[in-house]
Design an enzyme around this catalytic site. Structure first.
Site, PDB file in Angstrom:
ATOM      1  N   LYS A 114       0.825  -1.209   0.000  1.00  0.00           N
ATOM      2  CA  LYS A 114       0.000   0.000   0.000  1.00  0.00           C
ATOM      3  C   LYS A 114       0.863   1.265   0.000  1.00  0.00           C
ATOM      4  CE  LYS A 114      -4.324   1.746   1.747  1.00  0.00           C
ATOM      5  NZ  LYS A 114      -5.382   1.661   2.735  1.00  0.00           N
ATOM      6  N   LYS A 197     -11.669  -6.337  -8.709  1.00  0.00           N
ATOM      7  CA  LYS A 197     -12.346  -6.177  -7.420  1.00  0.00           C
ATOM      8  C   LYS A 197     -12.985  -4.785  -7.314  1.00  0.00           C
ATOM      9  CE  LYS A 197     -11.516  -5.714  -2.540  1.00  0.00           C
ATOM     10  NZ  LYS A 197     -10.712  -5.770  -1.365  1.00  0.00           N
ATOM     11  N   LYS A 200     -13.026   1.644  -4.468  1.00  0.00           N
ATOM     12  CA  LYS A 200     -12.987   3.086  -4.736  1.00  0.00           C
ATOM     13  C   LYS A 200     -11.722   3.458  -5.481  1.00  0.00           C
ATOM     14  CE  LYS A 200     -13.655   3.915  -0.407  1.00  0.00           C
ATOM     15  NZ  LYS A 200     -14.519   3.236   0.510  1.00  0.00           N
TER      16      LYS A 200
HETATM   17  P1  AMP Z   1     -12.839  -0.999   2.156  1.00  0.00           P
HETATM   18  O1  AMP Z   1     -13.850  -0.117   1.499  1.00  0.00           O
HETATM   19  O2  AMP Z   1     -11.867  -1.582   1.193  1.00  0.00           O
HETATM   20  O3  AMP Z   1     -12.234  -0.390   3.385  1.00  0.00           O
HETATM   21  O4  AMP Z   1     -13.647  -2.277   2.694  1.00  0.00           O
HETATM   22  C1  AMP Z   1     -14.581  -2.251   3.742  1.00  0.00           C
HETATM   23  C2  AMP Z   1     -15.211  -3.635   3.859  1.00  0.00           C
HETATM   24  O5  AMP Z   1     -15.880  -4.006   2.650  1.00  0.00           O
HETATM   25  C3  AMP Z   1     -14.197  -4.765   4.140  1.00  0.00           C
HETATM   26  O6  AMP Z   1     -14.783  -5.740   4.984  1.00  0.00           O
HETATM   27  C4  AMP Z   1     -13.958  -5.342   2.773  1.00  0.00           C
HETATM   28  O7  AMP Z   1     -13.545  -6.652   2.799  1.00  0.00           O
HETATM   29  C5  AMP Z   1     -15.325  -5.189   2.110  1.00  0.00           C
HETATM   30  N1  AMP Z   1     -15.148  -5.024   0.661  1.00  0.00           N
HETATM   31  C6  AMP Z   1     -14.622  -3.944   0.022  1.00  0.00           C
HETATM   32  N2  AMP Z   1     -14.617  -4.135  -1.326  1.00  0.00           N
HETATM   33  C7  AMP Z   1     -15.151  -5.369  -1.533  1.00  0.00           C
HETATM   34  C8  AMP Z   1     -15.419  -6.154  -2.695  1.00  0.00           C
HETATM   35  N3  AMP Z   1     -15.158  -5.714  -3.924  1.00  0.00           N
HETATM   36  N4  AMP Z   1     -15.961  -7.375  -2.532  1.00  0.00           N
HETATM   37  C9  AMP Z   1     -16.255  -7.833  -1.300  1.00  0.00           C
HETATM   38  N5  AMP Z   1     -16.039  -7.153  -0.169  1.00  0.00           N
HETATM   39  C10 AMP Z   1     -15.485  -5.933  -0.262  1.00  0.00           C
END
Ligand code: AMP
Ligand code: TRP
Length: 329
Positions: A114, A197, A200
């Site tokens: 990251k 995937k 954002k």
């Molecule tokens: P983030 O927005 O990446 O901080 O993710 C917040 C939560 O949403 C975490 O539990 C991630 O694992 C889940 N998450 C984010 N993007 C995805 C995705 N494309 N598919 C499944 N889960 C997701």
């Protein structure tokens, strides 16, 4: 039998999307029945990778609360709160930071990845806070002595490190903390409109709270079977991103669509229209609830306030134990 205890958190770092909903929230909503749940909007975590402009944080916290509540998190069942409202998270983070070897933090695989990825985007997160991100996450979990942590796969290395930090604490001072286990939800990775995937950072997301027009426009941009170039070409739903979404949002029409696609009886444009219509329909009750809640900002603030009160009681008890174990005032 005592219920297990769950902690999970999410950073208020922008618009909540369908990956967040299907990959996390939908599961959290179900867990509320069988576990004692603590769900936190982790605003301090959001600072670990974006600390310069903090002006949008209040708005993002409010939006995330609206998303969570409209998706079905229930303040009667779960403790829903903002991390920074419970200062004990900061105290425990500090204490854990004293006893965690630097090398443990540096070898977390997501750390260097990251750092590089954001570095390429011109963001400097070569900071103490970013390196210590898993400490803060560990503090979040163990303040509530959670035994189960629902997270996405990307968070498993952090949880592994949490367990190591906990073992060290328990060994050095007193065995206060249980070692939490991760829990993955079934649709672990939802693709975005480009097939990668949904995220954002890729700009390929479909917003959870998007209007019918917005959702339809995003679906229209979805990649389909790359081999299917002309309307008369036969398609292969197995490799089509749109079909992946039909399976999630349109189970009833799925097999019919699959047959029609393979026979070139339905084109991608119509197939996408049908998908968008289903998505809009299925999200509608949650959107309605969101609209109702957004008209009552004081009520939402009160839910978060009451959640923080409940969380703080547990966190204060834990901190009393920690201070006593460490001979601190
Ligand atoms: P983030 O927005 O990446 O901080 O993710 C917040 C939560 O949403 C975490 O539990 C991630 O694992 C889940 N998450 C984010 N993007 C995805 C995705 N494309 N598919 C499944 N889960 C997701
Ligand atoms: N690091 C998690 C993420 O980015 C959010 C988080 C913070 C969390 N504290 C936590 C998740 C504690 C589970 C438990 O998605």
């Amino acid at each position: 039998m005592t219920k297990g205890r769950i902690f999970s958190g999410m950073q208020p770092s922008g618009r909540f999307h369908l990956g967040n909903y299907l990959g996390a929230l939908e599961n959290w909503v179900k867990l509320q029945r069988d576990y004692e749940c603590f769900f936190s909007i982790v605003d301090w975590h959001a600072l670990t990778s974006s600390y310069e402009d903090t002006s949008k944080i209040p708005e993002r916290i409010h939006d995330m609360a609206l998303d969570w509540l409209s998706a079905g998190l229930d303040p009667e069942k779960s403790v829903i709160f903002v991390q920074s409202h419970v200062k004990e998270h900061a105290e425990l983070h500090l204490l854990l930071s004293m006893m965690t070897p630097l090398s443990w933090l540096e070898r977390v695989p997501t750390y260097k990845d990251k750092l590089q990825q954001l570095g390429e985007q011109g963001k400097d997160i070569n900071t103490y806070g970013f390196l210590g991100y898993p400490e803060l996450m560990t503090a979040d979990i163990i303040l509530y002595k959670a035994d189960t942590v629902p997270v996405g796969e990307d968070q498993l290395p952090h949880l592994e490190l949490s367990r190591e930090i906990i073992r060290r604490f328990n060994y050095l001072y007193q065995p206060i903390f249980p070692e939490p286990a991760g829990m993955l939800s079934k649709s672990s990775v939802l693709p975005g409109i480009d097939g990668r995937k949904m995220s954002k950072s890729y700009g390929n997301e479909i917003p959870f709270a998007g209007s019918a027009e917005e959702i339809t426009a995003r679906v229209r941009l979805m990649v389909t079977d790359p081999q299917r170039v002309k309307r008369t070409d036969k398609g292969n739903p197995d490799v089509c991103n749109v079909y992946t979404f039909h399976k999630l949002f349109n189970q009833e029409q799925c097999s019919e669509i699959s047959i029609a696609c393979r026979a070139a009886e339905i084109g991608c444009v119509d197939c996408k229209k049908r998908l968008a219509a289903q998505m809009v329909e299925q999200l509608a009750p949650m959107h309605e609830k969101r609209l109702e809640l957004s008209a009552k900002p004081a009520m939402v603030a009160e839910i978060l306030h009451a959640g923080a009160e409940r969380a703080r009681k547990v966190a204060q008890d834990t901190m009393a134990e920690v201070r006593s174990a460490m001979h601190l005032g």
